[in-house]
Design a protein around this motif. Structure first.
Motif, PDB file in Angstrom:
ATOM      1  N   UNK A 159      40.500  51.593  11.183  1.00 54.86           N
ATOM      2  CA  UNK A 159      41.155  52.900  11.049  1.00 54.86           C
ATOM      3  C   UNK A 159      41.886  53.030   9.711  1.00 54.86           C
ATOM      4  N   UNK A 160      42.783  52.088   9.413  1.00 56.88           N
ATOM      5  CA  UNK A 160      43.536  52.185   8.167  1.00 56.88           C
ATOM      6  C   UNK A 160      42.625  52.002   6.956  1.00 56.88           C
ATOM      7  N   UNK A 161      41.589  51.172   7.108  1.00 59.78           N
ATOM      8  CA  UNK A 161      40.644  51.000   6.005  1.00 59.78           C
ATOM      9  C   UNK A 161      40.001  52.314   5.612  1.00 59.78           C
ATOM     10  N   UNK A 162      39.600  53.103   6.619  1.00 64.59           N
ATOM     11  CA  UNK A 162      38.997  54.410   6.333  1.00 64.59           C
ATOM     12  C   UNK A 162      40.032  55.385   5.788  1.00 64.59           C
ATOM     13  N   UNK A 163      41.246  55.363   6.336  1.00 69.11           N
ATOM     14  CA  UNK A 163      42.300  56.252   5.827  1.00 69.11           C
ATOM     15  C   UNK A 163      42.625  55.924   4.376  1.00 69.11           C
ATOM     16  N   UNK A 164      42.651  54.622   4.044  1.00 68.03           N
ATOM     17  CA  UNK A 164      42.945  54.224   2.674  1.00 68.03           C
ATOM     18  C   UNK A 164      41.932  54.753   1.677  1.00 68.03           C
ATOM     19  N   UNK A 165      40.667  54.829   2.080  1.00 64.38           N
ATOM     20  CA  UNK A 165      39.609  55.284   1.180  1.00 64.38           C
ATOM     21  C   UNK A 165      39.710  56.777   0.847  1.00 64.38           C
TER      22      UNK A 165
END
Length: 627
Positions: free
Chosen positions: A45-51
């Motif tokens: 989840x956070x990985x996608x938000x970071x992108x």
């Protein structure tokens, strides 16, 4: 249909994973701030938000641990920011002090905590049920079932948080996080939620008298729960048998009802507001019901609360579910055990199950990836400790290396508690070496875990001069959960390059001696471990070698590893089939048909460590550069 996470295409239907649905819901809510520490099943989840953070003009970070993430989100809310914190069930426990205090003073901007529980513990050390945390902290908890509900419930949770000035938890389980389904996109806002300056009289302070205000909010939330659009009822108007379901229990229940053909007589009440419960709605549906089956993950939390509600309203109803054994007390729900429970509830005959094969599946233990530096570390450590007068004590921690308690790490450690606890368990044993405990004490942790929780324990052990060795297994990533960055990697969740923190310098700054070794340099590392085990006081050895899987994604090593059959001793190498059984790398295989060892070229990553350990010298390395 192809889609991008930031496509502003209301009404478009997309196939989404549950974790993607969380991200899309957060974007549609116009978040300002996101923080997390990686933990499966919600690591992505956070990985996608970071992108997409820079494109959508919000901030995202991989925090050092879950408490840092939780407290940062609470701080962001003081500026009216919409903040989202993503954790797993263990992480929610770790941040429990922050969330309990946050619940007392409440929030200003909307704050949503997404917690992902892991029934059957697919990627966890336990299957702890997060609902207890919501009940204990007196904060509302929502649980979606489908991917569409998962996406839609995030903006709803932010609105609920802002109406009640309270933290809202959204609980997911593994099958929702990793499942897929069609989702209708909503509209993306032009810009994130409007920030506000922190006013002189804005107050978010945890003091005892605020508890009454928190309980008043809980009463308000009970009324909100009565009108929640994510609660559903399907079935006859006055059923004698009722199923009450939350989360994926609803999907399994729907499937079982169809299989058993009892849809005309059994009602199903699906609840997304699992705390506080919509008591008026529940009582209305319990009227005239004789039997109730509760479908939930994992503990009988909902079942017990339904029994309490029925008791308060003097209803004579027979309840079944996780609590009475109609469903398994541990592990996940599945279509078969739910169908069995509904069959018992209704008396309907189960359809015959087709069995594909009578052959039992081979049970396999988890193991390290091919070329994993941890395998070399524990091989060397175990060898050194066997040469001591008394067997040494090794304390584990949470990460890939937890498998070292199994055959993969030659059953290396005696204890493993929770994340970051290894150094504290070992510190006690290290102190006891001054009082007659004649054993070497070792504890291990990963590089990400070092920053997460190890540093306070290292301060304690160093200050009190514990007689022990801490081995930091530095493989340059949070490898267990998908290679997320941490402070020693020099990159942020939003892709920015920043100065990496040097673990050796951090350790030395605390006042402890620290050395660095390469687990693939078998001879020298063995000497270093033996020397540090016999050195007095607190010592740290950083085992530095990048994760083989991570490196194989970045670059291909032009190395060929093979077995010279003319040299191989076969079964006479001292340890029967040494390469496959003792070393245990997936790349090293024993051909039982032809009774010989060979290297699997598909699995092997070319690290060449097996060649250094092979007692016969039959394993050869050609080309490239040995690791």
């Amino acid at each position: 249909m192809e889609w991008t996470m930031t496509a502003n295409a209301p009404g478009q239907v997309c196939l989404m994973q549950g974790n993607e649905a969380i991200v899309r819901g957060a974007l549609e809510a116009g978040i300002n701030f996101a923080a997390s520490y990686p933990g499966s099943p919600s690591s992505q989840v956070l990985g996608m938000l970071g992108k997409v953070a820079k494109e959508r003009n919000f901030y995202a970070e991989w925090s050092t641990n879950e408490t840092c993430a939780m407290e940062a989100c609470i701080g962001a809310s003081l500026a009216n920011a919409r903040s989202i914190c993503i954790v797993k069930q263990n992480g929610l426990l770790f941040a429990s002090d922050a969330i309990h205090c946050g619940a007392q003073h409440g929030v200003k901007g909307g704050m949503v905590v997404v917690t992902s529980d892991d029934p059957s513990a697919h990627s966890s050390t336990n299957e702890f049920d997060s609902r207890y945390q919501a009940m204990s902290a007196n904060v509302p908890m929502l649980e979606p079932t489908s991917m569409q509900e998962t996406k839609d419930i995030i903006p709803y949770a932010f609105e609920l948080s802002e109406r009640t000035h309270q933290i809202v938890i959204v609980r997911l389980t593994t099958r929702v996080c990793h499942g897929r389904g069609n989702v209708v996109l909503g509209e993306l806002p032009e810009k994130p939620h409007q920030l506000q300056q922190v006013g002189e009289w804005d107050r978010m302070v945890c003091v005892s008298y605020l508890r009454s205000a928190m309980l008043e909010k809980l009463d308000m939330l009970r009324q909100e729960a009565e009108n929640c659009p994510f609660n559903h009822y399907v079935g006859p108007e006055h059923p004698k048998e009722l199923i009450v379901a939350s989360g994926t229990g609803r999907l399994y229940g729907q499937e079982a009802i169809r299989r058993l053909g009892v849809g005309d007589r059994v009602g199903m009440l699906s609840l997304a507001t699992i705390w506080p419960l919509p008591e008026e709605t529940i009582v209305r549906h319990l009227q005239g019901v004789e039997k109730v089956l509760t479908l939930e993950e994992v503990d009988p939390v909902l079942e017990h609360n339904l029994q309490a509600i029925a008791g308060r309203h003097q209803m004579s109803i027979v309840f079944s579910g996780r609590g009475d054994g109609a469903l398994p007390k541990i592990g996940e729900l599945d279509p078969d055990n739910v169908a069995q429970a509904i069959s018992l509830l209704t008396g309907a005959k189960l359809p015959e199950k087709k069995i594909a094969s009578q052959e039992p599946l081979i049970e396999r233990e988890l193991t390290f990836c091919a070329g994993c530096p941890h395998r070399a570390t524990f091989h060397i450590l175990k060898k050194v400790l066997r040469q001591e007068k008394h067997p040494g004590v090794v304390i584990g921690d949470i990460g890939c290396y937890i498998m070292s308690g199994q055959a993969a790490g030659q059953y290396a450690f005696q204890a493993c508690n929770c994340m970051g606890s290894g150094i504290n368990l070992a510190e006690a044993l290290g102190q006891l070496t001054h009082y007659g405990l004649d054993q070497k004490v070792v504890t291990v942790c990963g590089d990400s875990t070092f920053f997460h929780t190890i540093m306070p324990g290292l301060v304690d052990a160093t200050y009190h001069n514990a007689n022990m060795l801490l081995m930091v297994l530095d493989n340059s990533a949070t490898a267990m959960t998908g290679f997320q960055p941490h402070p020693a990697t020099g990159i942020t969740a939003m892709g920015d390059q920043v100065p990496a923190m040097d673990i050796q310098k951090v350790v030395e700054g605390i006042g402890c001696k620290a050395e660095v070794a390469d687990p693939f340099d078998v001879v020298e590392t063995e000497k270093t471990i033996r020397r540090l085990l016999n050195a007095p006081g607190m010592n740290v050895l950083i085992m530095r070698q990048p994760c083989a899987t991570l490196m194989s994604k970045k670059e291909k090593r032009p190395v060929r590893v093979y077995v010279d059959q003319n040299v191989c001793w076969g079964e006479g190498c001292g340890c029967d089939k040494y390469c496959s059984r003792v070393w245990g790398c997936p790349g090293n295989t024993w051909d039982f048909k032809n009774n010989k060892a060979y290297i699997d070229p598909v699995t092997c990553v070319g690290c060449g460590v097996c060649a250094k350990l092979c007692p016969s010298g039959a394993i050869k390395v050609e080309g490239g550069e040995e690791a």
